[in-house]
Write a protein that holds these residues in place. Structure first.
Motif, PDB file in Angstrom:
ATOM      1  N   GLY A  72       0.850  -1.175   0.000  1.00 55.89           N
ATOM      2  CA  GLY A  72       0.000   0.000   0.000  1.00 55.89           C
ATOM      3  C   GLY A  72       0.889   1.229   0.000  1.00 55.89           C
ATOM      4  N   GLY A  73       0.543   2.228  -0.803  1.00 54.33           N
ATOM      5  CA  GLY A  73       1.384   3.428  -0.843  1.00 54.33           C
ATOM      6  C   GLY A  73       0.874   4.445  -1.838  1.00 54.33           C
ATOM      7  N   LEU A  74       1.648   5.510  -2.001  1.00 54.77           N
ATOM      8  CA  LEU A  74       1.265   6.599  -2.890  1.00 54.77           C
ATOM      9  C   LEU A  74       1.395   6.175  -4.347  1.00 54.77           C
ATOM     10  N   ALA A  75       0.501   6.699  -5.173  1.00 53.09           N
ATOM     11  CA  ALA A  75       0.559   6.497  -6.615  1.00 53.09           C
ATOM     12  C   ALA A  75       0.543   7.862  -7.290  1.00 53.09           C
ATOM     13  N   GLY A  76       0.959   7.919  -8.545  1.00 57.66           N
ATOM     14  CA  GLY A  76       0.940   9.178  -9.282  1.00 57.66           C
ATOM     15  C   GLY A  76      -0.481   9.693  -9.415  1.00 57.66           C
ATOM     16  N   GLN A  77      -0.684  10.960  -9.070  1.00 56.06           N
ATOM     17  CA  GLN A  77      -2.045  11.485  -9.079  1.00 56.06           C
ATOM     18  C   GLN A  77      -2.539  11.706 -10.499  1.00 56.06           C
ATOM     19  N   ARG A  78      -3.860  11.797 -10.645  1.00 58.92           N
ATOM     20  CA  ARG A  78      -4.470  11.867 -11.971  1.00 58.92           C
ATOM     21  C   ARG A  78      -4.289  13.234 -12.618  1.00 58.92           C
ATOM     22  N   ASP A  79      -4.487  14.277 -11.857  1.00 62.17           N
ATOM     23  CA  ASP A  79      -4.436  15.629 -12.417  1.00 62.17           C
ATOM     24  C   ASP A  79      -3.149  16.312 -11.957  1.00 62.17           C
ATOM     25  N   ILE A 111      -4.606  13.418  -3.599  1.00 60.73           N
ATOM     26  CA  ILE A 111      -3.676  12.337  -3.281  1.00 60.73           C
ATOM     27  C   ILE A 111      -4.273  11.039  -3.812  1.00 60.73           C
ATOM     28  N   ARG A 112      -3.411  10.176  -4.309  1.00 59.23           N
ATOM     29  CA  ARG A 112      -3.847   8.920  -4.931  1.00 59.23           C
ATOM     30  C   ARG A 112      -3.048   7.779  -4.312  1.00 59.23           C
ATOM     31  N   LEU A 122      -9.099 -17.514 -11.045  1.00 65.18           N
ATOM     32  CA  LEU A 122      -8.627 -18.837 -11.483  1.00 65.18           C
ATOM     33  C   LEU A 122      -7.765 -18.724 -12.731  1.00 65.18           C
ATOM     34  N   ILE A 123      -8.162 -17.806 -13.623  1.00 65.78           N
ATOM     35  CA  ILE A 123      -7.392 -17.605 -14.847  1.00 65.78           C
ATOM     36  C   ILE A 123      -6.864 -16.175 -14.844  1.00 65.78           C
ATOM     37  N   SER A 124      -5.556 -16.041 -14.734  1.00 68.83           N
ATOM     38  CA  SER A 124      -4.975 -14.705 -14.661  1.00 68.83           C
ATOM     39  C   SER A 124      -3.518 -14.746 -15.096  1.00 68.83           C
ATOM     40  N   PHE A 125      -3.059 -13.620 -15.647  1.00 67.33           N
ATOM     41  CA  PHE A 125      -1.662 -13.516 -16.067  1.00 67.33           C
ATOM     42  C   PHE A 125      -0.829 -12.730 -15.058  1.00 67.33           C
ATOM     43  N   SER A 126      -1.445 -12.337 -13.941  1.00 66.98           N
ATOM     44  CA  SER A 126      -0.742 -11.539 -12.939  1.00 66.98           C
ATOM     45  C   SER A 126      -0.950 -12.137 -11.556  1.00 66.98           C
ATOM     46  N   GLU A 127       0.090 -12.067 -10.736  1.00 65.38           N
ATOM     47  CA  GLU A 127      -0.007 -12.610  -9.384  1.00 65.38           C
ATOM     48  C   GLU A 127      -0.757 -11.680  -8.442  1.00 65.38           C
ATOM     49  N   THR A 128      -0.800 -10.386  -8.790  1.00 64.10           N
ATOM     50  CA  THR A 128      -1.453  -9.414  -7.916  1.00 64.10           C
ATOM     51  C   THR A 128      -2.456  -8.568  -8.702  1.00 64.10           C
ATOM     52  N   LYS A 129      -3.359  -7.956  -7.971  1.00 62.35           N
ATOM     53  CA  LYS A 129      -4.304  -6.986  -8.526  1.00 62.35           C
ATOM     54  C   LYS A 129      -4.141  -5.679  -7.754  1.00 62.35           C
ATOM     55  N   SER A 130      -4.529  -4.580  -8.363  1.00 57.50           N
ATOM     56  CA  SER A 130      -4.404  -3.276  -7.712  1.00 57.50           C
ATOM     57  C   SER A 130      -5.751  -2.571  -7.665  1.00 57.50           C
ATOM     58  N   LEU A 131      -5.978  -1.886  -6.564  1.00 49.91           N
ATOM     59  CA  LEU A 131      -7.123  -0.995  -6.413  1.00 49.91           C
ATOM     60  C   LEU A 131      -6.571   0.387  -6.106  1.00 49.91           C
ATOM     61  N   TYR A 132      -7.042   1.401  -6.834  1.00 51.31           N
ATOM     62  CA  TYR A 132      -6.574   2.764  -6.643  1.00 51.31           C
ATOM     63  C   TYR A 132      -7.633   3.573  -5.904  1.00 51.31           C
ATOM     64  N   ILE A 133      -7.161   4.382  -4.958  1.00 51.64           N
ATOM     65  CA  ILE A 133      -8.042   5.267  -4.197  1.00 51.64           C
ATOM     66  C   ILE A 133      -7.649   6.706  -4.486  1.00 51.64           C
ATOM     67  N   ASP A 134      -8.598   7.481  -4.933  1.00 53.06           N
ATOM     68  CA  ASP A 134      -8.353   8.883  -5.265  1.00 53.06           C
ATOM     69  C   ASP A 134      -9.114   9.758  -4.278  1.00 53.06           C
TER      70      ASP A 134
END
Length: 461
Positions: A72-79, A111-112, A122-134
């Motif tokens: 969990g941490g900061l992400a680049g903001q949208r605007d 802040i994002r 069950l079928i995925s090409f990635s080990e993790t998923k991300s949820l973004y909070i703005d």
């Protein structure tokens, strides 16, 4: 490459919205409601996701273990044109040798956050998923301006005329009313007289704010931000006799034109930037401050929330509405500063909160949104302990400061009544608690932030 980058960012943004990988949370609160402190605490807590021991910090956020959060941490903001929320500055003030609360917000910021957890598909090409909070932050003084979106200048003036009359029982300085009565709306605009009237009206608004009243409009008069000194703020409501014949250069016409410009260019942009695309909402309510202010203040705050919520779009969220017609499908009414009362009074304050916002909550539920109530302390500044008093064990509050003795603040009425309010004002000790003393390896202590996360995020994971 910049055009291609913008296109890529736009596609990625819409993809996240369409597949429910982004959540836009509105933190709604009046001036002094604790929005900046709440955001600071939320970022601090989420930044611990994936670290050892975090599960113990959020025991009621059951999704933390169920979905296996790894980061969990900061992400680049949208605007990129919007200032970033000053998280590091707020954190530095809280972890200083002599800590202080984060500074009050003076403008809009964003802040994002990114929450990363194990992919259980069950079928995925990635080990993790991300949820973004703005999240967007803004001065609480500007919030009440949303009511102006539905009022033309005449309606706005009538609303303030009625408000002045309703506050007759409260001892307020009404020099602006007296001075304005000496002017004539059909007279030619006089810059000197207009500035004096605006300043007197601003002084009246500032006094209303100091008394704890919420309906202080226009909010930019008391906190102008980057509009300080701009002509667009040089107007007041015309509460005196309506002039029969006015020219385009008359005092009344100039005030009316500036009001309309303010409403369309300032307030509507503020609404569009901060509130028009929300998915979830946290409404911070300072019940103790409302009670301490007296009957007029309590009713004013109650009425203000009802007026405000008319300008948010509530309802169940669907696949396409997230893209084109965003709606708020979950709301939390949170009574803040739960650390200023003992545990024995938590149930009373929760009941008081429910009674305060009952009409607003019914409207939200009628629009098919989910609504919950809770107590919250974004940063807990006290501990509830037991102490002996006259041979009995009673609950008291203790802080981290040796010069502050444990104390019992008092009881909270379970619902509003004049008798309960008067008893509260007479016997309750409402103190301005100092921030807790923390070492750099400690997370900010809180009350019920984990419960809030479970309600807001569970169905998005």
């Amino acid at each position: 490459m910049s055009i291609l980058d913008d296109i890529a960012k736009s596609i990625n943004r819409e993809f996240n919205l369409l597949f429910d990988r982004e959540i836009r949370i509105g933190v709604t609160g009046l001036s002094g409601g604790g929005k900046s402190t709440f955001i600071t605490s939320l970022v601090n807590l989420i930044s611990a996701f994936g670290e050892n021991g975090t599960a113990e910090l959020v025991p009621r956020f059951r999704s933390y273990n169920d979905f296996g959060f790894v980061y969990g941490g900061l992400a680049g903001q949208r605007d990129l044109k919007v200032p970033s929320f000053p998280y590091q500055k707020a954190l530095s003030s809280l972890y200083a040798r002599e800590p202080s609360w984060p500074e009050a917000t003076s403008g809009v910021s964003e802040i994002r956050l990114e929450l990363r957890y194990k992919n259980q598909d069950l079928i995925s090409f990635s080990e993790t998923k991300s949820l973004y909070i703005d999240i967007w932050d803004y001065p609480g003084e500007w919030l009440m301006d949303l009511m102006l979106l539905d009022l033309n200048y005449e309606e706005f003036s009538e609303r303030i005329r009625k408000r002045v009359k309703d506050l007759d029982e409260v001892s307020l300085k009404n020099e602006w009313v007296s001075f304005g009565s000496s002017l004539h709306g059909d007279d030619a605009f006089d810059q000197v007289k207009a500035e004096k009237l605006v300043q007197l009206y601003t002084d009246w608004l500032l006094e209303c704010k100091s008394r704890g009243f919420a309906m202080v409009v226009p909010g930019r008069l008391v906190l102008p931000g980057d509009l300080k000194g701009a002509p667009i703020l040089q107007f007041v409501p015309w509460i005196w006799d309506h002039p029969a014949n006015v020219s385009s250069t008359s005092l009344y016409s100039v005030f009316s034109e500036r009001y309309e410009n303010y409403r369309e260019q300032v307030v509507r942009k503020f609404y569009t930037d901060c509130f028009s695309k929300l998915d979830r909402q946290i409404i911070l309510v300072d019940c103790l401050k409302a009670l301490m202010g007296g009957r007029e203040t309590f009713m004013d705050i109650n009425d203000s929330f009802e007026v405000l919520l008319e300008h948010f779009s509530y309802g169940s969220s669907s696949f396409l509405s997230r893209l084109f017609y965003p709606k708020i499908d979950k709301v939390i009414f949170a009574a803040t500063k739960a650390d200023e009362i003992t545990l024995s009074q938590h149930e009373n304050m929760l009941n008081l909160l429910c009674s305060m916002v009952s009409k607003a909550a019914r409207k939200i539920r009628a629009d098919c949104s989910n609504c919950e109530f809770m107590l919250l302390s974004s940063i807990r500044a006290s501990k509830c302990l037991y102490a002996e008093h006259e041979g009995e064990q009673v609950q008291v509050l203790s802080t981290d400061y040796p010069d502050e003795k444990p104390f019992f603040p008092g009881s909270v009425p379970a619902r509003w009544s004049r008798e309960g309010m008067e008893f509260f004002q007479k016997y309750f000790s409402l103190r301005e608690l100092r921030p807790p003393l923390l070492s750099m390896d400690e997370r900010l202590p809180n009350i019920n932030m984990d419960l809030m996360l479970e309600y807001l995020l569970k169905d998005k994971l």
